[in-house]
Scaffold this active site. Sequence first.
Site, PDB file in Angstrom:
ATOM      1  N   CYS A 103       0.826  -1.213   0.000  1.00 27.00           N
ATOM      2  CA  CYS A 103       0.000   0.000   0.000  1.00 27.00           C
ATOM      3  C   CYS A 103       0.860   1.262   0.000  1.00 27.00           C
ATOM      4  O   CYS A 103       1.709   1.450   0.869  1.00 27.00           O
ATOM      5  CB  CYS A 103      -0.915  -0.003   1.226  1.00 27.00           C
ATOM      6  SG  CYS A 103      -1.861   1.504   1.328  1.00 27.00           S
ATOM      7  N   ARG A 106       0.058   4.499   2.959  1.00 27.32           N
ATOM      8  CA  ARG A 106       0.110   4.133   4.383  1.00 27.32           C
ATOM      9  C   ARG A 106       0.441   5.266   5.338  1.00 27.32           C
ATOM     10  O   ARG A 106       0.371   5.100   6.551  1.00 27.32           O
ATOM     11  CB  ARG A 106       1.138   3.023   4.576  1.00 27.32           C
ATOM     12  CG  ARG A 106       0.565   1.664   4.422  1.00 27.32           C
ATOM     13  CD  ARG A 106       1.643   0.640   4.586  1.00 27.32           C
ATOM     14  NE  ARG A 106       2.524   0.533   3.440  1.00 27.32           N
ATOM     15  CZ  ARG A 106       3.709  -0.049   3.468  1.00 27.32           C
ATOM     16  NH1 ARG A 106       4.171  -0.513   4.616  1.00 27.32           N
ATOM     17  NH2 ARG A 106       4.435  -0.145   2.382  1.00 27.32           N
ATOM     18  N   TRP A 277      -8.589   5.922   0.004  1.00 25.38           N
ATOM     19  CA  TRP A 277      -9.148   6.597  -1.172  1.00 25.38           C
ATOM     20  C   TRP A 277      -8.292   6.289  -2.385  1.00 25.38           C
ATOM     21  O   TRP A 277      -7.202   5.748  -2.265  1.00 25.38           O
ATOM     22  CB  TRP A 277      -9.318   8.092  -0.955  1.00 25.38           C
ATOM     23  CG  TRP A 277      -8.108   8.807  -0.440  1.00 25.38           C
ATOM     24  CD1 TRP A 277      -7.017   9.202  -1.155  1.00 25.38           C
ATOM     25  CD2 TRP A 277      -7.881   9.217   0.908  1.00 25.38           C
ATOM     26  NE1 TRP A 277      -6.120   9.813  -0.346  1.00 25.38           N
ATOM     27  CE2 TRP A 277      -6.627   9.856   0.922  1.00 25.38           C
ATOM     28  CE3 TRP A 277      -8.609   9.105   2.093  1.00 25.38           C
ATOM     29  CZ2 TRP A 277      -6.086  10.376   2.089  1.00 25.38           C
ATOM     30  CZ3 TRP A 277      -8.063   9.630   3.238  1.00 25.38           C
ATOM     31  CH2 TRP A 277      -6.822  10.265   3.236  1.00 25.38           C
ATOM     32  N   GLU A 282      -4.864   4.041 -10.307  1.00 27.23           N
ATOM     33  CA  GLU A 282      -5.597   2.785 -10.069  1.00 27.23           C
ATOM     34  C   GLU A 282      -6.818   2.719 -10.969  1.00 27.23           C
ATOM     35  O   GLU A 282      -7.148   1.673 -11.538  1.00 27.23           O
ATOM     36  CB  GLU A 282      -6.059   2.708  -8.609  1.00 27.23           C
ATOM     37  CG  GLU A 282      -4.938   2.561  -7.623  1.00 27.23           C
ATOM     38  CD  GLU A 282      -5.486   2.564  -6.201  1.00 27.23           C
ATOM     39  OE1 GLU A 282      -6.072   1.545  -5.801  1.00 27.23           O
ATOM     40  OE2 GLU A 282      -5.338   3.585  -5.507  1.00 27.23           O
TER      41      GLU A 282
END
Length: 1137
Positions: A103, A106, A277, A282
């Site tokens: 991720c 983070r 979010w 992505e």
Amino acid sequence: MPCNQESGCGSQVCRASIWHLTDPRLSYPTPRELLPEDEEALLTSAKEFLEHYYSSIKRLDTESHRARWESVRRDVHLTGTYDLTETELTFGAKLAWRNSARCIGRIQWAKLQVFDARHVTTAQGMFEALCNHIKYGTNKGNIRSAATIFCQRKPGQGDYRIWNAQLISYAGYRNMEDGTVIGDPATVEFTEVCQKLGWVGAGTRFDLLPLVIQASNRLYPEVFTLPPELVMEVPLHHPTYDWFAELGLRWYALPAVSSMAFDCGGLQFTAVPFNGWYMTTEIATRDLGDTHRYNQLEIVAKRMGLDTRTHSSLWKDRAVIEINAAVLYSYQKMNVTIVDHHTASESFMKHMETEFRLRGGCPAEWVWIVPPTSGSLTPVFHQEMVCYSLKPSFEYQEVAWKNFQWDEEDTNTGSALGLLAVGRSAGGRRVKYRFKEVARAVKFTSNLFGKALQRRIKAAILYATETGKSEKYAHMLAELFNHAFNAQVMCMADYDVINLEHEALVMIVTSTFGNGDPPENGEAFAREVRGMANNHHSHHPIATQPKYQLGSSKTGTPLLNRVLNRDQHSLRSFSFDQLQQPSVDSLGPLSNVRFAVFALGSSAYPNFCGFGLYIDDLLGSLGGERLASVICGDELSGQEQTFKSWAQQVFHTACETFCLEDDVNIDDVSATLRRDLITSDTVRFAIVNSQEKPILDIVAGLSQTHAKNVTECPVVFNVTLAKDIDGRKTVHVGLKITSQWINGTRNSATSAVTYEPGDHIGIFAVNDEALVTGLIDRLGINSTLPPDGPLQLQTLAEQKVDGGKTWQNQERLPACSFRTLLSHYLDITTPASQTLLALLAAHASSEEDKRRLQLLATDASEYEDWKHWGFPHLLETLLEFPSVAIDAALLVSQLPLLQPRFYSISSSPLIDPLQIDITAAVIAFKTQGGEGPMHYGVCSSYLSQVNEGDKIQCFFRSAPNFHLPTEIERPVVMVGPGTGVAPFRGFWQHKQALQSKGKEMGPMLLFTGYRSPDCDLFVEEKSTMVASGILDYAFLALSRHPPVRKTYVQDKLLEAAPLVYRMLTQQMGHFYVCGDCAMAEDVANTLRMVFQKAGGLNAEESDDFLMQLRNERRYQEDIFGITYRAPDTVNANRRQQ
Ligand SMILES: Cc1cc2nc3c(=O)[nH]c(=O)nc-3n(C[C@H](O)[C@H](O)[C@H](O)COP(=O)(O)OP(=O)(O)OC[C@H]3O[C@@H](n4cnc5c(N)ncnc54)[C@H](O)[C@@H]3O)c2cc1C
Ligand SMILES: Cc1cc2nc3c(=O)[nH]c(=O)nc-3n(C[C@H](O)[C@H](O)[C@H](O)COP(=O)(O)O)c2cc1C
């Protein structure tokens, strides 16, 4: 060392970058594999996690850690599993996010809102919780990170699962003939599962998939259509290409992963949806750009007029950039949170740097971290990363339907039958819902889910109080918040600060005492939060530092009043502006905590509401998010009404914050603040049979009611020390210590040291007998109840178990006679509060009484005028409104407790360890501007009347901030006008006693002041002390003794400036002030002038020096309040408003 064993890495080969090797899901542990094989494995993981948790709260190897470990061990042995506490669960979930090597976002890990849904046992309940999650996370586009955690895997029980990979996703329909897909190819298999369960999609490219929820894998999954109003979607436009909108592309706002498991402390939570979010790439590069997804690059490139036949035209790169631009533009235009890949990468670099500093590393999977577009343009591309796995973690798990045992007939269900949902009832019976039924259920649900689940969001209401008002307000606030939240009221002294950072909502209701100090039961809380802030700011020097310092005199601290004009906090400027939030880089430990502070105080004091303001500032500096600006409730001006407005506003904002505004009728709920919660039907006196129930004596009763270690001391003498021309007198009372004393550590009155000079004694007074008898008559008790027989106040309350109502004893008051209640337990002299006046209005039969009482109850200004003119006690109020006929039990249930009064001990235990002296000014004044009836201070007039042998109920309170220096050779400067001399008598006695034992204390200066020599206290004793050298100087200021020039202690202090300055600087002396608060403030200002006059310091240097003295505990105050100056100060303050 293998970097990632799951991917099959070895010591020579790293395969972390190889993904989709096979179906990735197949390589993830099956549910059974995740389950620890035996108790031992579970205990090992639990132990490790608890160690981690307790070291994070700095309580490793403490008693609480050991006790917790023991209880976990016991639970595991007995049940094969254990439960995490709510705080551990939240801590674990945040850490799992922090440990997620893939991720990039983070840096926000501490700002995860965790919804504990472990109590939910049905699919319907899970659906409601998920709706709540979506609503909270979406937050009208201002996305917030959240995780909802359902029940963990338990031995012998099935798993809770959400079959969807994400809570919100689009269907993918495969055309069986040509293999093409309409919609999202990634969800084709799951779409078929939904269809198999009876769901029918519209067949468009962007059909929202239903939620498929399994409350336990023993049960059939149930299908729920998402209420459309809950799902926010963004139609995609391009900032410059108008044709882009024609492509009909859209995407949803909330990325919420729902298929992963959460592994924490050896427990597996198999249904734990969480969201952050979106990062633009992505959606744009992957979801829309990938050839095996929506595959839009070629379409966009062609509309851009690019040559798609050759790579060398770079059409893919150019198209993908424009899709990224469109996504970013569209989300931002709709105010939906999104982050571009450059910003996200930079934040991640910062996060990594912080993690290396704090944890010595940061697991990161380069292939996942580097954005799929323009990778090398971002700093993460050039960063070496090490991938390793840490627990707690989020883990992939096998798709839920893989090993699911389908019923034969399901192959035939589906669109042909027009079914929307298929499920099983708890008994295992298959249930099929027709479309209409389900649609109804969904609507019903979306309106109701708040009621069922939101009450699970805890609202911690913390109070600190000296005289009980903050506690009362805290309970009123809880009453209000319980309509939508799970409100829990706690005294700050009983609250464990380690829980603070994991609270969702914290409301503080606190008063201020001393001279800007916390009430005693708020001191430890203040210290611990301060410690938290020190710790945070030492690691994050750039983060906002608190502006205020805790402390007494505003002189020597950054001035509260200078920084914060009182009007800024009064009701007039009551506003709920969005206050600036800390930036991502300076996220403090409370960054996930919403808070609001109501500060009680009196504007007669220089440090108005100082402690409330201080706490508000501190919580803000720790990253807490203000639900509302801090509000000061002024005791001299409509405190109760200010509180009620504040409470309603905060409730409103809290509901909005947690997206409950649609579920709670805020106006109806707020009306509860105006309603009487107790009526004459729900409260009564029960006659107690003293044979059956032993009646507590006063000492035991007071100990129980006030949670104090109360004792009883006989009076050994009571003499009048002085009486002035106005008849004001000061008494000197001696008490014998006879029994258990000082926190129960002493069982007999024989030990040598019982207290230190400077400590306080708390006295429980007895109300005036005539007043008590008057009230008994006015209330007509003699005709209804035996005023001298034992009674117990009871309220009709709902039983927790069966919901029925029963009469329950009100723990606040012990069983005793009505006369005893009025004499010892209840405050019958402080003017009635507005709430009490409203209650009296409801019981008035004459229209005139009713109208006037209602006016007083609702109009703050009328009320204050009434209160300050007549200062009416309860009997006077009831006589003023003769038509009021109120039930005695109802009235008693609404009266505040009679609070103990503090007195500075006026003796030294070295003179007589078993005697305590009190020096008390007796309060007596005429109300109505001097024309009204005589009123007496409850406790001081009680003390003035006690006789030798009478027993006084009291307790001891240590005042560590007002003790003599431990280095006894240091000089002591004492300033105590009026009864402020009280503790200093203990100081000089102490020096005298030490001297007689051959111990030499440092020099002592005493400054006292009175109106005239008649009022001077301890005259002879002082002369003896001066004569024997115990007191080096005793300065006396006389303010009304013509022809002597009017002087105050401040003037005497200035006269002695060189001596005082020398003592404080060269001899490290200690400076003590005792008495009225405003006087203490003036003395502090004068001391600054002393520094300037005698030391040549400028104004700033004087401030700094005073601050230094305070920090070194060489400037100490013992504040009585504003007793004598009350009327002047009140009027002055009220005139200003
Ligand atoms: C830490 C500490 C130490 C203390 N030490 C001492 C001590 O050593 N000696 C000492 O004498 N006191 C001391 N006090 C003050 C003491 O605790 C009481 O507050 C004081 O004795 C008055 O209490 P009471 O019950 O007699 O008056 P209450 O019944 O509490 O009445 C006081 C009320 O009367 C009002 N009032 C007073 N005068 C007037 C007036 N002229 N017109 C209208 N209203 C008026 C005030 O506003 C106040 O609300 C100390 C206080 C503290 C907090
Ligand atoms: C000894 C004493 C000191 C006080 N000091 C302050 C102060 O420094 N600042 C302030 O705003 N109020 C001060 N107050 C007023 C209280 O904060 C106020 O009465 C408040 O309403 C009490 O609330 P509680 O019952 O919750 O303690 C003081 C009151 C007393 C009796």
